[in-house]
Design a protein around this motif. Structure first.
Motif, PDB file in Angstrom:
ATOM      1  N   VAL A  97      28.329  48.442  46.967  1.00 42.08           N
ATOM      2  CA  VAL A  97      29.197  47.581  46.151  1.00 42.08           C
ATOM      3  C   VAL A  97      30.358  48.404  45.597  1.00 42.08           C
ATOM      4  O   VAL A  97      31.525  48.001  45.685  1.00 42.08           O
ATOM      5  N   GLU A  98      30.050  49.565  45.037  1.00 39.05           N
ATOM      6  CA  GLU A  98      31.087  50.421  44.443  1.00 39.05           C
ATOM      7  C   GLU A  98      32.140  50.835  45.468  1.00 39.05           C
ATOM      8  O   GLU A  98      33.330  50.886  45.159  1.00 39.05           O
ATOM      9  N   LYS A  99      31.711  51.097  46.684  1.00 42.48           N
ATOM     10  CA  LYS A  99      32.638  51.519  47.740  1.00 42.48           C
ATOM     11  C   LYS A  99      33.368  50.336  48.373  1.00 42.48           C
ATOM     12  O   LYS A  99      34.261  50.518  49.191  1.00 42.48           O
ATOM     13  N   GLY A 100      32.954  49.118  48.015  1.00 43.48           N
ATOM     14  CA  GLY A 100      33.601  47.935  48.569  1.00 43.48           C
ATOM     15  C   GLY A 100      33.126  47.577  49.963  1.00 43.48           C
ATOM     16  O   GLY A 100      33.798  46.859  50.689  1.00 43.48           O
ATOM     17  N   TRP A 101      31.946  48.061  50.344  1.00 39.75           N
ATOM     18  CA  TRP A 101      31.407  47.780  51.674  1.00 39.75           C
ATOM     19  C   TRP A 101      30.713  46.424  51.714  1.00 39.75           C
ATOM     20  O   TRP A 101      30.638  45.795  52.755  1.00 39.75           O
ATOM     21  N   ILE A 102      30.167  45.997  50.572  1.00 38.05           N
ATOM     22  CA  ILE A 102      29.563  44.676  50.450  1.00 38.05           C
ATOM     23  C   ILE A 102      30.078  44.059  49.153  1.00 38.05           C
ATOM     24  O   ILE A 102      30.503  44.774  48.242  1.00 38.05           O
ATOM     25  N   ALA A 103      30.058  42.738  49.088  1.00 40.81           N
ATOM     26  CA  ALA A 103      30.577  42.051  47.905  1.00 40.81           C
ATOM     27  C   ALA A 103      29.934  40.675  47.796  1.00 40.81           C
ATOM     28  O   ALA A 103      29.228  40.221  48.706  1.00 40.81           O
ATOM     29  N   LYS A 104      30.200  40.023  46.670  1.00 39.44           N
ATOM     30  CA  LYS A 104      29.805  38.637  46.428  1.00 39.44           C
ATOM     31  C   LYS A 104      31.075  37.857  46.129  1.00 39.44           C
ATOM     32  O   LYS A 104      32.034  38.415  45.592  1.00 39.44           O
ATOM     33  N   ASP A 105      31.079  36.562  46.431  1.00 41.89           N
ATOM     34  CA  ASP A 105      32.208  35.731  46.049  1.00 41.89           C
ATOM     35  C   ASP A 105      32.233  35.516  44.541  1.00 41.89           C
ATOM     36  O   ASP A 105      33.288  35.532  43.922  1.00 41.89           O
ATOM     37  N   HIS A 106      31.049  35.322  43.948  1.00 42.63           N
ATOM     38  CA  HIS A 106      30.916  35.073  42.515  1.00 42.63           C
ATOM     39  C   HIS A 106      29.771  35.933  41.983  1.00 42.63           C
ATOM     40  O   HIS A 106      28.756  36.092  42.659  1.00 42.63           O
ATOM     41  N   PRO A 107      29.905  36.476  40.773  1.00 44.48           N
ATOM     42  CA  PRO A 107      28.842  37.317  40.214  1.00 44.48           C
ATOM     43  C   PRO A 107      27.470  36.644  40.200  1.00 44.48           C
ATOM     44  O   PRO A 107      26.454  37.319  40.315  1.00 44.48           O
ATOM     45  N   SER A 108      27.438  35.325  40.079  1.00 46.88           N
ATOM     46  CA  SER A 108      26.154  34.628  40.022  1.00 46.88           C
ATOM     47  C   SER A 108      25.529  34.412  41.404  1.00 46.88           C
ATOM     48  O   SER A 108      24.378  33.997  41.496  1.00 46.88           O
ATOM     49  N   ASP A 109      26.285  34.693  42.477  1.00 48.44           N
ATOM     50  CA  ASP A 109      25.738  34.539  43.831  1.00 48.44           C
ATOM     51  C   ASP A 109      24.562  35.478  44.027  1.00 48.44           C
ATOM     52  O   ASP A 109      24.557  36.610  43.527  1.00 48.44           O
ATOM     53  N   ARG A 110      23.587  35.031  44.770  1.00 48.21           N
ATOM     54  CA  ARG A 110      22.410  35.847  45.048  1.00 48.21           C
ATOM     55  C   ARG A 110      22.641  36.771  46.235  1.00 48.21           C
ATOM     56  O   ARG A 110      22.103  37.864  46.290  1.00 48.21           O
ATOM     57  N   HIS A 111      23.444  36.326  47.176  1.00 54.55           N
ATOM     58  CA  HIS A 111      23.619  37.072  48.420  1.00 54.55           C
ATOM     59  C   HIS A 111      24.982  37.755  48.491  1.00 54.55           C
ATOM     60  O   HIS A 111      25.978  37.246  47.981  1.00 54.55           O
ATOM     61  N   TYR A 112      24.987  38.888  49.156  1.00 54.85           N
ATOM     62  CA  TYR A 112      26.205  39.657  49.398  1.00 54.85           C
ATOM     63  C   TYR A 112      26.679  39.390  50.817  1.00 54.85           C
ATOM     64  O   TYR A 112      25.938  38.884  51.654  1.00 54.85           O
ATOM     65  N   TYR A 113      27.917  39.769  51.101  1.00 57.84           N
ATOM     66  CA  TYR A 113      28.425  39.743  52.464  1.00 57.84           C
ATOM     67  C   TYR A 113      29.063  41.104  52.755  1.00 57.84           C
ATOM     68  O   TYR A 113      29.453  41.830  51.842  1.00 57.84           O
ATOM     69  N   ILE A 114      29.155  41.449  54.027  1.00 56.05           N
ATOM     70  CA  ILE A 114      29.769  42.710  54.437  1.00 56.05           C
ATOM     71  C   ILE A 114      31.271  42.483  54.509  1.00 56.05           C
ATOM     72  O   ILE A 114      31.744  41.581  55.191  1.00 56.05           O
ATOM     73  N   THR A 115      32.021  43.319  53.806  1.00 56.68           N
ATOM     74  CA  THR A 115      33.475  43.216  53.790  1.00 56.68           C
ATOM     75  C   THR A 115      34.057  43.810  55.079  1.00 56.68           C
ATOM     76  O   THR A 115      33.337  44.461  55.859  1.00 56.68           O
TER      77      THR A 115
END
Length: 68
Positions: free
Chosen positions: A30-48
């Motif tokens: 997350v810190e490196k920006g490799w994965i993210a969420k659309d909204h903080p409340s989302d449960r799942h991440y996506y690969i950027t």
């Protein structure tokens, strides 16, 4: 396998990396920006896009991950 002292556990949880190692990896991705969420409340991440580049550099075959 040679036994070493002070080994740190790398736990698996349902065939995924769990425990502290899994938490640290998640935080770094997350810190490196490799994965993210659309909204903080989302449960799942996506690969950027950056994550796709960086994971590929590490030799990971991301084609094995189904798109949603």
């Amino acid at each position: 396998m040679k036994k070493t002292t002070g080994r740190k556990p790398a736990k698996a949880c349902y065939e995924h990396i769990g425990g502290k190692l899994g938490q640290l990896l998640l935080e770094q991705f997350v810190e490196k920006g490799w994965i993210a969420k659309d909204h903080p409340s989302d449960r799942h991440y996506y690969i950027t896009d950056k994550g796709q580049e960086e994971f590929t550099k590490l030799g990971l075959d991301l084609s094995q991950i189904k798109e949603e």
